[in-house]
Write an enzyme that holds these catalytic residues in place. Structure first.
Site: not given
Ligand code: DX5
Ligand code: ZN
Length: 226
Positions: A11, A36, A38, A40, A69, A71, A140, A182
């Site tokens: 990640s 990966h 993230d 956000m 990913h 979020m 998660m 994850d």
């Protein structure tokens, strides 16, 4: 049932962002299966990270498969931007959208893989209805928002449940998908998750801490694969 090889995804949150290009090159040459990223939004989770420009920058310097990913609330508004930036798979949160099934279908129509993520407090009973409609189920194992948190051990039973239900569905002719975990993944939690039936693991802190030679990274990836 014979299991596939376990896929390992570093990640980007764990990387030294002042040397992002070098860090991506390191994991790529160490045999990581995909990266990966993230994303956000400060609303769905109390943190801000990367957006389409960072994904595009990574994509310009590397050929590694990119998993986003997301979020974020209103992920629909960003799907095309993620695709244009070079995302190969877009994972949206079950808790962040009203019509997740439609969103997953739309992601696939955009020509990339889809995934659906479930936060630790969301019942696993919601998961089987997505089998056959997505490429990946993400469980998660920390509360989404930050790297460096402790693995939530109840996740192992959640993985077992998803594996059992997915294997039954596949026997009935449904196409398989990856089961990814994850958050808080190290060699111990990785072992329990793989035993329970996970076949993709994301790790930030574990993979990026310590010696950043290719050999050390290869070794850490191998330890996660088990
Ligand atoms: C947390 C992120 C994770 C995080 C994992 O919300 O989704 O991908 O980067 O970090 P570690 O492996 O340090 O728990
Ligand atoms: Zn993540």
């Amino acid at each position: 049932m014979k299991r596939d090889r376990v896929l390992v995804a570093p990640s980007v949150m764990g990387a030294d962002l002042s040397r992002l290009g070098e860090e991506v090159a390191l994991v790529e040459s160490s045999g990581a299966d995909f990266l990966h990223i993230d994303v956000m939004d400060g609303h769905f989770v109390p943190n801000l990270t990367f957006g389409p420009d960072t994904i595009a920058a990574i994509n310009r310097t590397s050929d590694i498969f990119l998993e986003v990913h997301a979020m974020i609330y209103n992920p629909f508004d960003f799907i095309e931007k993620f695709v244009a930036s070079g995302a190969d798979r877009i994972v949206v949160h079950f808790e962040a959208s009203e019509d997740v099934e439609e969103l997953l279908a739309y992601i696939r129509r955009c020509g990339v893989q889809s995934g659906v993520a479930f936060s630790p407090e969301t019942s696993v009973e919601f998961i089987p209805k997505f089998f056959g409609k997505t490429d990946l189920i993400l469980l998660m194992s920390v509360h989404p928002g930050f790297s460096g948190q402790e693995f939530i051990s109840e996740t192992v039973d959640r993985v077992k449940f998803v594996r059992q239900e997915l294997d039954k569905a596949v026997e009935d002719g449904i196409s398989p998908c990856l089961i990814e975990v994850d958050g808080g993944i190290d060699d111990h939690s990785a072992y329990s998750c793989v035993e329970a039936g996970a076949n993709a693991l994301v790790a930030a802190s574990y993979l990026f801490k310590g010696d950043n030679s290719v050999e050390a990274m290869q070794q850490r990836i191998a330890l996660l694969r088990g």
